[in-house]
Write a protein that holds these residues in place. Sequence first.
Motif, short mmCIF file in Angstrom:
data_model
loop_
_atom_site.label_atom_id
_atom_site.label_comp_id
_atom_site.label_asym_id
_atom_site.label_seq_id
_atom_site.Cartn_x
_atom_site.Cartn_y
_atom_site.Cartn_z
N TYR A 1 0.86 -1.21 0.00
CA TYR A 1 0.00 0.00 0.00
C TYR A 1 0.89 1.25 0.00
O TYR A 1 1.82 1.36 0.80
CB TYR A 1 -0.85 -0.06 1.27
CG TYR A 1 -1.85 1.04 1.47
CD1 TYR A 1 -3.20 0.84 1.21
CD2 TYR A 1 -1.45 2.28 1.96
CE1 TYR A 1 -4.12 1.84 1.42
CE2 TYR A 1 -2.37 3.29 2.17
CZ TYR A 1 -3.70 3.06 1.90
OH TYR A 1 -4.62 4.06 2.11
N VAL A 2 0.62 2.16 -0.93
CA VAL A 2 1.49 3.35 -1.01
C VAL A 2 0.75 4.68 -0.79
O VAL A 2 1.39 5.73 -0.75
CB VAL A 2 2.21 3.42 -2.39
CG1 VAL A 2 3.23 2.32 -2.54
CG2 VAL A 2 1.21 3.44 -3.54
N ARG A 3 -0.57 4.63 -0.57
CA ARG A 3 -1.31 5.90 -0.48
C ARG A 3 -1.13 6.52 0.91
O ARG A 3 -2.08 6.75 1.66
CB ARG A 3 -2.78 5.65 -0.82
CG ARG A 3 -2.95 5.04 -2.23
CD ARG A 3 -4.39 4.80 -2.60
NE ARG A 3 -5.09 3.82 -1.80
CZ ARG A 3 -5.03 2.49 -1.97
NH1 ARG A 3 -4.27 1.97 -2.91
NH2 ARG A 3 -5.72 1.68 -1.20
N VAL A 4 0.10 6.78 1.23
CA VAL A 4 0.44 7.17 2.61
C VAL A 4 -0.06 8.55 2.99
O VAL A 4 -0.19 8.85 4.18
CB VAL A 4 1.96 7.06 2.86
CG1 VAL A 4 2.39 5.62 2.91
CG2 VAL A 4 2.75 7.80 1.78
N ASP A 5 -0.35 9.40 2.01
CA ASP A 5 -0.86 10.73 2.36
C ASP A 5 -2.26 10.65 2.96
O ASP A 5 -2.71 11.57 3.62
CB ASP A 5 -0.84 11.67 1.14
CG ASP A 5 -1.38 11.02 -0.12
OD1 ASP A 5 -1.57 9.78 -0.14
OD2 ASP A 5 -1.61 11.75 -1.09
N ARG A 6 -2.97 9.51 2.76
CA ARG A 6 -4.29 9.33 3.37
C ARG A 6 -4.15 8.83 4.81
O ARG A 6 -5.10 8.85 5.58
CB ARG A 6 -5.09 8.27 2.62
CG ARG A 6 -5.44 8.66 1.22
CD ARG A 6 -6.38 7.62 0.67
NE ARG A 6 -6.52 7.76 -0.76
CZ ARG A 6 -7.14 6.89 -1.52
NH1 ARG A 6 -7.68 5.80 -0.99
NH2 ARG A 6 -7.23 7.08 -2.81
N VAL A 7 -3.01 8.28 5.13
CA VAL A 7 -2.85 7.61 6.42
C VAL A 7 -2.06 8.46 7.41
O VAL A 7 -2.47 8.62 8.57
CB VAL A 7 -2.09 6.27 6.22
CG1 VAL A 7 -2.03 5.48 7.52
CG2 VAL A 7 -2.69 5.46 5.10
N TYR A 8 -0.93 8.97 6.96
CA TYR A 8 -0.03 9.71 7.85
C TYR A 8 -0.17 11.18 7.45
O TYR A 8 0.18 11.56 6.33
CB TYR A 8 1.40 9.21 7.68
CG TYR A 8 1.48 7.73 7.90
CD1 TYR A 8 1.59 7.20 9.18
CD2 TYR A 8 1.38 6.83 6.83
CE1 TYR A 8 1.61 5.84 9.40
CE2 TYR A 8 1.40 5.47 7.03
CZ TYR A 8 1.52 4.97 8.31
OH TYR A 8 1.53 3.62 8.52
#
Length: 535
Positions: free
Chosen positions: A172-179
């Motif tokens: 999973y690479v959509r890290v701007d949604r998570v962090y």
Amino acid sequence: MKALVIDLLARAYGERYTSYDVVGAGPRVVAGTLEYVGVKADLITYEEYMKEGVILDEYDIILFSAMSSDKIALKKSIERALKSNIITMIGGPISFEFYDILRSIGGDIVIVGEGELSLIKLFREYHKHLISRDYEELISIPGLALNLENKIVFTGFPEYTPVDLLNKIRAYVRVDRVYRKPWYYRFYVEVLRGCSNFQRPRINLGFNRNCIQCNKCTSQQLYIRLWCPKGIPPGCGFCSVPFHFGPPRSLSTKRILDEINGLIKHGARRIVLSAPDFLDYGRDLLVKPQPLTNPCNPPPNYKAIETLLEEIFSIPEVEDGLVKIFIENIKACLVDKKIGKILGTYLKNTTIHMGLETASLRYNTEVIGKPIGLKDVLKAIRILRKNKLRPYIYLIYGLPYMDEKVYRETIDAVPKLFKAGTEKITLYKFIPLPMTAFEFFGFNRKYNKYVQKLKNIINKYNLKAKKKFLGKNIEAYIVCSKKRMYGYPVDHGPVIFIYPRKSRFADKVCRAIVKIYDISPRYVVGKIMNIIECY
Ligand code: SF4
């Protein structure tokens, strides 16, 4: 199906107490594995999950990724999930403690060890049984621990995930949604799975695990090293990585590049090429079809490492310095002039960690099961320094059978390590972990006088080494917590405590120039001189 993955790593009692900027690869790989089998997966942090507004009812299942030290945070998480009657699964390094977890913390299923094969089977073939909580039907899937009518059932260890499958699963690479502020985090990207040290402690470990000196774990036939007739787990006595993950399997350059490109697209600016030993990258290919079970032979796969770094550093954002690349751990016995030059070409000014554990080669080899000593480490430090890299060294205290002689040798080695070019020594306390050769030993409390001496000398030299930071301007990402303001050097290095804390930065991450005006053995203190850019 819809699943929610929670990044619980290093949340301990419910809050991070160190390494605020680290994002481990595990939760992203779990979310990627679920997506690989067609399950819609969201990933959120523990902090987000514990907020009132998160609605669990829209999910069928929730998966927690945690470490052994995160039991309290896990307990709080399970309690929160119980209110929604959602199915809960637990995985990650904590999973070997499945008995304790299911008995005293709760949860429906523990995914034990590497999760890919178990998750794929579970979600592809048994999802109906899973959703209807028909858990008895799941006992044919290896790698699960379940609570069946108050009886803990473990279905056996799974096979190690084949490299072909690792290459197919996209983390999973959509890290701007998570962090919320992805800029300053160090995102770990797995470049290889597993460890090459299959030597073992060759001592009396008790519990029917006394070494019979059969020499299988030092055999020149690499596959013979895999099994010990006395069932002693492989690798350093305090570490579970070889048992947990098996021998190294290097991911393809393409798979790694895809992940890095994806992370950059979603805001990542600091990426760690994660591996128990980065210098094992591609070394498995040199011994194929045998497993890579010798930690020091053959030498590194120079071509594979150089190609990987060259391709990563051809990504425009990396090439122009916007995105920083780091590696973490390497084994000193694999460091030679050739690899030093390659690492220095791409990773100049970054830190590199090596485990020495103790300065006694005899103790390291025979008791720990690690055939690396002070001589190897000093040589590696000099080579790395010559190539403008910054060596950090790990030592450990309180291990089984550590005696006065081992402590004395280690204390005497500290000035030598700094003289050779060490920037920092981190001293760890031994904590017995499940599935390790030392799992049944307690912390060795003898020789406290020497432990204190070792701590004192390390503090003294760490402080001395930090003097070079005094008065320097360092480029760092600055982040506000509730009480403090921290700076994380762009090139990695000691955490900066920033005074005065400026609340106007509370919701931002900024890149800034920070001037260092005070030091301590573990951190440095600075003030903001100039803001370069805010996110
Ligand atoms: S640790 Fe096990 S494999 Fe190694 S020499 Fe002893 S008995 Fe043999």
